[in-house]
Design a protein around this motif. Structure first.
Motif, PDB file in Angstrom:
ATOM      1  N   LEU A  23       0.476  -2.085 -16.879  1.00 23.40           N
ATOM      2  CA  LEU A  23       0.471  -2.786 -15.608  1.00 23.40           C
ATOM      3  C   LEU A  23      -0.470  -2.082 -14.639  1.00 23.40           C
ATOM      4  CD1 LEU A  23       4.291  -3.462 -15.084  1.00 23.40           C
ATOM      5  CD2 LEU A  23       2.608  -4.786 -16.391  1.00 23.40           C
ATOM      6  N   SER A  24      -1.123  -2.876 -13.804  1.00 21.80           N
ATOM      7  CA  SER A  24      -2.005  -2.342 -12.772  1.00 21.80           C
ATOM      8  C   SER A  24      -1.558  -2.843 -11.411  1.00 21.80           C
ATOM      9  CB  SER A  24      -3.451  -2.779 -13.014  1.00 21.80           C
ATOM     10  OG  SER A  24      -3.930  -2.349 -14.264  1.00 21.80           O
ATOM     11  N   CYS A  25      -1.772  -2.037 -10.414  1.00 20.31           N
ATOM     12  CA  CYS A  25      -1.482  -2.422  -9.032  1.00 20.31           C
ATOM     13  C   CYS A  25      -2.674  -1.988  -8.191  1.00 20.31           C
ATOM     14  CB  CYS A  25      -0.201  -1.767  -8.548  1.00 20.31           C
ATOM     15  SG  CYS A  25       0.142  -2.004  -6.782  1.00 20.31           S
ATOM     16  N   ALA A  26      -3.433  -2.963  -7.724  1.00 21.41           N
ATOM     17  CA  ALA A  26      -4.619  -2.694  -6.930  1.00 21.41           C
ATOM     18  C   ALA A  26      -4.273  -2.792  -5.446  1.00 21.41           C
ATOM     19  CB  ALA A  26      -5.722  -3.683  -7.276  1.00 21.41           C
ATOM     20  N   ALA A  27      -4.693  -1.791  -4.686  1.00 19.71           N
ATOM     21  CA  ALA A  27      -4.374  -1.732  -3.261  1.00 19.71           C
ATOM     22  C   ALA A  27      -5.620  -1.923  -2.409  1.00 19.71           C
ATOM     23  CB  ALA A  27      -3.722  -0.393  -2.927  1.00 19.71           C
ATOM     24  N   THR A  52      12.905   7.122 -13.892  1.00 12.47           N
ATOM     25  CA  THR A  52      14.321   6.913 -14.116  1.00 12.47           C
ATOM     26  C   THR A  52      14.625   7.198 -15.579  1.00 12.47           C
ATOM     27  OG1 THR A  52      16.138   5.389 -13.632  1.00 12.47           O
ATOM     28  CG2 THR A  52      14.205   4.457 -14.718  1.00 12.47           C
ATOM     29  N   ASP A  53      15.850   7.591 -15.859  1.00 12.16           N
ATOM     30  CA  ASP A  53      16.187   8.072 -17.195  1.00 12.16           C
ATOM     31  C   ASP A  53      15.880   7.065 -18.300  1.00 12.16           C
ATOM     32  OD1 ASP A  53      19.164  10.028 -16.282  1.00 12.16           O
ATOM     33  OD2 ASP A  53      17.014  10.496 -16.227  1.00 12.16           O
ATOM     34  N   SER A  54      16.084   5.793 -18.029  1.00 18.06           N
ATOM     35  CA  SER A  54      15.941   4.785 -19.085  1.00 18.06           C
ATOM     36  C   SER A  54      14.497   4.600 -19.571  1.00 18.06           C
ATOM     37  CB  SER A  54      16.498   3.447 -18.614  1.00 18.06           C
ATOM     38  OG  SER A  54      15.787   2.976 -17.484  1.00 18.06           O
ATOM     39  N   VAL A  55      13.524   5.119 -18.834  1.00 17.34           N
ATOM     40  CA  VAL A  55      12.127   4.937 -19.251  1.00 17.34           C
ATOM     41  C   VAL A  55      11.434   6.257 -19.564  1.00 17.34           C
ATOM     42  CG1 VAL A  55      12.012   2.862 -17.809  1.00 17.34           C
ATOM     43  CG2 VAL A  55      11.040   5.006 -16.957  1.00 17.34           C
ATOM     44  N   LYS A  56      12.118   7.372 -19.381  1.00 21.56           N
ATOM     45  CA  LYS A  56      11.506   8.677 -19.652  1.00 21.56           C
ATOM     46  C   LYS A  56      11.056   8.758 -21.101  1.00 21.56           C
ATOM     47  CE  LYS A  56      13.816  11.550 -16.182  1.00 21.56           C
ATOM     48  NZ  LYS A  56      14.827  12.596 -15.946  1.00 21.56           N
ATOM     49  N   GLY A  57       9.835   9.250 -21.284  1.00 19.35           N
ATOM     50  CA  GLY A  57       9.293   9.380 -22.625  1.00 19.35           C
ATOM     51  C   GLY A  57       8.630   8.118 -23.139  1.00 19.35           C
ATOM     52  N   ARG A  58       8.804   6.996 -22.434  1.00 20.19           N
ATOM     53  CA  ARG A  58       8.203   5.725 -22.874  1.00 20.19           C
ATOM     54  C   ARG A  58       7.188   5.198 -21.862  1.00 20.19           C
ATOM     55  NH1 ARG A  58      11.155   1.265 -23.345  1.00 20.19           N
ATOM     56  NH2 ARG A  58      12.666   1.845 -21.698  1.00 20.19           N
ATOM     57  N   PHE A  59       7.436   5.403 -20.588  1.00 15.43           N
ATOM     58  CA  PHE A  59       6.556   4.916 -19.528  1.00 15.43           C
ATOM     59  C   PHE A  59       5.804   6.081 -18.907  1.00 15.43           C
ATOM     60  CE2 PHE A  59       9.110   0.876 -18.111  1.00 15.43           C
ATOM     61  CZ  PHE A  59       9.158   0.455 -19.440  1.00 15.43           C
ATOM     62  N   THR A  60       4.575   5.828 -18.483  1.00  9.89           N
ATOM     63  CA  THR A  60       3.771   6.820 -17.780  1.00  9.89           C
ATOM     64  C   THR A  60       3.122   6.164 -16.572  1.00  9.89           C
ATOM     65  OG1 THR A  60       3.280   7.991 -19.852  1.00  9.89           O
ATOM     66  CG2 THR A  60       1.886   8.480 -17.950  1.00  9.89           C
ATOM     67  N   ILE A  61       3.324   6.771 -15.423  1.00  5.35           N
ATOM     68  CA  ILE A  61       2.676   6.298 -14.210  1.00  5.35           C
ATOM     69  C   ILE A  61       1.442   7.163 -13.948  1.00  5.35           C
ATOM     70  CG2 ILE A  61       4.097   7.723 -12.672  1.00  5.35           C
ATOM     71  CD1 ILE A  61       4.015   5.412 -10.649  1.00  5.35           C
ATOM     72  N   SER A  62       0.364   6.528 -13.521  1.00  8.60           N
ATOM     73  CA  SER A  62      -0.852   7.267 -13.201  1.00  8.60           C
ATOM     74  C   SER A  62      -1.563   6.552 -12.066  1.00  8.60           C
ATOM     75  CB  SER A  62      -1.760   7.387 -14.436  1.00  8.60           C
ATOM     76  OG  SER A  62      -2.201   6.108 -14.858  1.00  8.60           O
ATOM     77  N   ARG A  63      -2.530   7.227 -11.479  1.00 11.59           N
ATOM     78  CA  ARG A  63      -3.257   6.624 -10.372  1.00 11.59           C
ATOM     79  C   ARG A  63      -4.726   6.999 -10.453  1.00 11.59           C
ATOM     80  NH1 ARG A  63      -0.416   8.477  -5.157  1.00 11.59           N
ATOM     81  NH2 ARG A  63      -2.177   7.406  -4.143  1.00 11.59           N
ATOM     82  N   ASP A  64      -5.574   6.101  -9.961  1.00 10.67           N
ATOM     83  CA  ASP A  64      -6.998   6.337  -9.873  1.00 10.67           C
ATOM     84  C   ASP A  64      -7.379   6.089  -8.416  1.00 10.67           C
ATOM     85  OD1 ASP A  64      -9.774   6.241  -9.898  1.00 10.67           O
ATOM     86  OD2 ASP A  64      -9.876   5.282 -11.850  1.00 10.67           O
ATOM     87  N   ASN A  65      -7.519   7.156  -7.653  1.00 12.83           N
ATOM     88  CA  ASN A  65      -7.788   7.009  -6.225  1.00 12.83           C
ATOM     89  C   ASN A  65      -9.164   6.391  -5.966  1.00 12.83           C
ATOM     90  OD1 ASN A  65      -5.285   8.027  -5.581  1.00 12.83           O
ATOM     91  ND2 ASN A  65      -6.056  10.102  -5.181  1.00 12.83           N
ATOM     92  N   LYS A  77     -10.399   3.972  -7.557  1.00 14.26           N
ATOM     93  CA  LYS A  77     -10.252   2.533  -7.724  1.00 14.26           C
ATOM     94  C   LYS A  77      -9.106   1.957  -6.912  1.00 14.26           C
ATOM     95  CE  LYS A  77     -12.197   2.419 -12.405  1.00 14.26           C
ATOM     96  NZ  LYS A  77     -11.983   2.030 -13.819  1.00 14.26           N
ATOM     97  N   ASN A  78      -8.442   2.805  -6.121  1.00 17.43           N
ATOM     98  CA  ASN A  78      -7.275   2.343  -5.346  1.00 17.43           C
ATOM     99  C   ASN A  78      -6.268   1.622  -6.234  1.00 17.43           C
ATOM    100  OD1 ASN A  78      -8.402   3.373  -3.005  1.00 17.43           O
ATOM    101  ND2 ASN A  78      -8.234   1.479  -1.841  1.00 17.43           N
ATOM    102  N   THR A  79      -5.998   2.184  -7.386  1.00  9.21           N
ATOM    103  CA  THR A  79      -5.147   1.510  -8.361  1.00  9.21           C
ATOM    104  C   THR A  79      -4.130   2.480  -8.950  1.00  9.21           C
ATOM    105  OG1 THR A  79      -6.924  -0.040  -8.934  1.00  9.21           O
ATOM    106  CG2 THR A  79      -5.110   0.163 -10.502  1.00  9.21           C
ATOM    107  N   VAL A  80      -2.907   1.981  -9.109  1.00  8.53           N
ATOM    108  CA  VAL A  80      -1.871   2.726  -9.809  1.00  8.53           C
ATOM    109  C   VAL A  80      -1.509   1.933 -11.059  1.00  8.53           C
ATOM    110  CG1 VAL A  80       0.011   1.666  -8.476  1.00  8.53           C
ATOM    111  CG2 VAL A  80       0.366   3.872  -9.595  1.00  8.53           C
TER     112      VAL A  80
END
Length: 112
Positions: A20-24, A60-73, A75-78
């Protein structure tokens, strides 16, 4: 006012992956803490991951080890990289920042 636009949702089989991408818009992205939330049908919205301006992450515990959040400043995108997806990950996923801005959401459906 900051606008947030999510993309990347869709239908995926159990065990699959999505990004997933989120552009700001605006100039505050680099100093903002960014969050990903989800809301499944009939359930309350929950925060699944966050990342500070310094890159400190929370899951949150239910996504640990499966989801990764990252950001590219630049590109103003998370991003939210989701692996090993399960049917219970099915929800509308939203991004937000610590200034009160929210996106419109993107649907993620995990089903065979």
């Amino acid at each position: 006012q900051v606008q947030l636009v999510e993309s990347g949702g869709g239908l995926v089989q159990p065990g699959g992956s999505l990004r997933l991408s989120c552009a700001a818009s605006g100039s505050v992205f680099s100093i903002a803490s960014m969050r990903w939330h989800r809301q499944a049908p009939g359930k309350q919205r929950e925060m699944v991951a966050s990342i500070t301006s310094d890159g400190i992450t929370y899951y949150t515990d239910s996504v640990k080890g499966r989801f990764t959040i990252s950001r590219d400043n630049a590109k103003n995108t998370v991003y939210l990289h989701m692996n090993s997806l399960k049917p219970e990950d099915t929800a509308v996923y939203y991004c937000s920042n610590n200034f009160g801005s929210w996106g419109q959401g993107t649907q993620v459906t995990v089903s065979s």
